[in-house]
Scaffold this motif. Structure first.
Motif, PDB file in Angstrom:
ATOM      1  N   LYS A 191       0.854  -1.176   0.000  1.00 38.81           N
ATOM      2  CA  LYS A 191       0.000   0.000   0.000  1.00 38.81           C
ATOM      3  C   LYS A 191       0.895   1.233   0.000  1.00 38.81           C
ATOM      4  O   LYS A 191       1.853   1.305   0.766  1.00 38.81           O
ATOM      5  CB  LYS A 191      -0.911   0.018   1.232  1.00 38.81           C
TER       6      LYS A 191
ATOM      7  N   VAL B 275      -2.636   3.578  11.392  1.00 43.99           N
ATOM      8  CA  VAL B 275      -2.584   2.148  11.039  1.00 43.99           C
ATOM      9  C   VAL B 275      -3.989   1.588  10.903  1.00 43.99           C
ATOM     10  O   VAL B 275      -4.296   0.827   9.971  1.00 43.99           O
ATOM     11  CB  VAL B 275      -1.777   1.363  12.095  1.00 43.99           C
ATOM     12  N   GLU B 276      -4.879   1.973  11.814  1.00 43.95           N
ATOM     13  CA  GLU B 276      -6.277   1.514  11.736  1.00 43.95           C
ATOM     14  C   GLU B 276      -6.917   1.963  10.418  1.00 43.95           C
ATOM     15  O   GLU B 276      -7.596   1.169   9.740  1.00 43.95           O
ATOM     16  CB  GLU B 276      -7.065   2.071  12.917  1.00 43.95           C
TER      17      GLU B 276
ATOM     18  N   PHE C 103      -5.359   2.813   7.571  1.00 41.78           N
ATOM     19  CA  PHE C 103      -4.710   2.169   6.422  1.00 41.78           C
ATOM     20  C   PHE C 103      -5.206   0.737   6.240  1.00 41.78           C
ATOM     21  O   PHE C 103      -5.427   0.283   5.106  1.00 41.78           O
ATOM     22  CB  PHE C 103      -3.194   2.162   6.600  1.00 41.78           C
ATOM     23  N   GLU C 104      -5.365   0.036   7.335  1.00 35.56           N
ATOM     24  CA  GLU C 104      -5.784  -1.367   7.239  1.00 35.56           C
ATOM     25  C   GLU C 104      -7.260  -1.491   6.887  1.00 35.56           C
ATOM     26  O   GLU C 104      -7.660  -2.401   6.149  1.00 35.56           O
ATOM     27  CB  GLU C 104      -5.478  -2.091   8.558  1.00 35.56           C
ATOM     28  N   ARG C 105      -8.075  -0.574   7.368  1.00 36.62           N
ATOM     29  CA  ARG C 105      -9.516  -0.669   7.136  1.00 36.62           C
ATOM     30  C   ARG C 105      -9.936  -0.100   5.789  1.00 36.62           C
ATOM     31  O   ARG C 105     -10.840  -0.631   5.131  1.00 36.62           O
ATOM     32  CB  ARG C 105     -10.263   0.059   8.260  1.00 36.62           C
ATOM     33  N   GLU C 106      -9.284   0.962   5.349  1.00 37.30           N
ATOM     34  CA  GLU C 106      -9.776   1.708   4.196  1.00 37.30           C
ATOM     35  C   GLU C 106      -8.988   1.500   2.910  1.00 37.30           C
ATOM     36  O   GLU C 106      -9.487   1.818   1.831  1.00 37.30           O
ATOM     37  CB  GLU C 106      -9.788   3.210   4.517  1.00 37.30           C
TER      38      GLU C 106
ATOM     39  N   GLU D 246      -5.064  -3.705  -1.031  1.00 36.76           N
ATOM     40  CA  GLU D 246      -3.723  -3.945  -1.554  1.00 36.76           C
ATOM     41  C   GLU D 246      -3.559  -3.247  -2.908  1.00 36.76           C
ATOM     42  O   GLU D 246      -4.459  -3.290  -3.753  1.00 36.76           O
ATOM     43  CB  GLU D 246      -3.474  -5.443  -1.726  1.00 36.76           C
TER      44      GLU D 246
ATOM     45  N   ALA E 255       6.896  -1.944   8.988  1.00 37.51           N
ATOM     46  CA  ALA E 255       6.257  -2.889   8.055  1.00 37.51           C
ATOM     47  C   ALA E 255       6.655  -2.546   6.625  1.00 37.51           C
ATOM     48  O   ALA E 255       5.812  -2.167   5.805  1.00 37.51           O
ATOM     49  CB  ALA E 255       4.750  -2.858   8.226  1.00 37.51           C
TER      50      ALA E 255
ATOM     51  N   ARG F 121       4.767  -3.976   3.804  1.00 38.36           N
ATOM     52  CA  ARG F 121       3.341  -3.674   3.811  1.00 38.36           C
ATOM     53  C   ARG F 121       3.046  -2.299   3.231  1.00 38.36           C
ATOM     54  O   ARG F 121       2.039  -2.095   2.553  1.00 38.36           O
ATOM     55  CB  ARG F 121       2.830  -3.727   5.266  1.00 38.36           C
ATOM     56  N   TYR F 122       3.953  -1.327   3.510  1.00 40.94           N
ATOM     57  CA  TYR F 122       3.713   0.054   3.115  1.00 40.94           C
ATOM     58  C   TYR F 122       4.921   0.650   2.393  1.00 40.94           C
ATOM     59  O   TYR F 122       6.067   0.309   2.686  1.00 40.94           O
ATOM     60  CB  TYR F 122       3.432   0.938   4.342  1.00 40.94           C
TER      61      TYR F 122
END
Length: 255
Positions: A2, A93-94, A96-99, A102, A131, A134-135
């Motif tokens: 992401k 982080v919340e 990025f992970e929810r909204e 990939e 991460a 991840r990012y």
């Protein structure tokens, strides 16, 4: 992977965006906007929405708004800031992970330039470093309040052979006034410039730079002080908030 994009949007006017910033915005899937508490603060979100609407086609992106955690004043300054930053990282982080799916790009529109008196770069850099698979992070520079203020007053930032100090009102509150020659001051909510009267100083001040509400005052600090204080008071009373900055400069000695 992401992609997280921090895009400098300048001091407020849509015309201050660079071509690089506009191109970066066109790659964004989700814009994250933090809403601050306080009367009039919704205008800061409205300006960002106007910028997005001006340069992007509707339906090509989403906007996700979240409440910005308040900074606690119960602890010491540094401890309060550290706790506040930890809360913001957790919120990021919340989001990025929810909204973000990939392969998508999420962006923050950063007032001015992301690298100048804004901690979002530092906060997200910690997230990315934890991460890296991840990012990914990209930073798009923007026009700063420094550039906007000096351009509006038609002056250079520096004088020949002299240094320039970029600092905050908090630091100016504790320095020796006689040690200051050229200081560009940000985040001075306590009107610390009052400490520098009687020091042969000029001030170049601006608020809401680049917007329809822009205010400018320049001259000998001793002579314009009352006007400056009254202008700040009326602006804050009218809008509920003020975003201002100034250059404080000692006049050269006649000899």
């Amino acid at each position: 992977m992401k992609t997280l994009s921090l895009i400098g949007i300048g001091p407020g006017g849509p015309e201050y965006l660079t071509l690089q910033a506009i191109e970066a915005m066109r790659r964004v899937d989700v814009f994250f906007m933090l809403e601050k508490a306080g009367r009039g603060k919704e205008e800061l979100l409205e300006i960002r929405h106007r910028i997005v609407d001006r340069y992007l086609e509707p339906g090509r992106y989403r906007v996700v708004t979240a409440s910005s955690p308040p900074r606690s004043t119960a602890e010491g300054y540094r401890q309060g800031v550290a706790a506040w930053h930890a809360e913001k990282r957790a919120l990021f982080v919340e989001l990025f992970e929810r909204e973000l799916a990939e392969g998508q790009c999420g962006a923050f529109l950063i007032w001015g330039d992301p690298a100048l008196y804004d901690q979002t770069v530092s906060l997200i850099s910690v997230i990315v470093a934890a991460a890296p698979d991840r990012y990914a992070l990209e930073v798009i520079p923007g026009i700063t309040a420094v550039q906007a203020l000096t351009a509006q007053h038609r002056i250079p930032l520096n004088r020949v052979g002299e240094a320039i100090n970029l600092t905050t009102g908090r630091q100016m509150a504790h320095c020796d006034p006689s040690s200051v020659n050229n200081a560009f001051v940000m985040l001075d909510g306590e009107e610390t410039f009052q400490r520098f009267t009687g020091q042969n100083m000029d001030i170049y001040w601006g608020a809401y730079l680049g917007t329809d509400d822009e205010l400018l005052i320049a001259g000998s600090l001793d002579e314009v002080l009352d006007e400056l204080l009254e202008t700040r008071r009326r602006a804050r009373e009218r809008k509920g908030w003020i975003m201002d900055t100034y250059l404080l400069r000692r006049r050269p000695r006649d000899d």
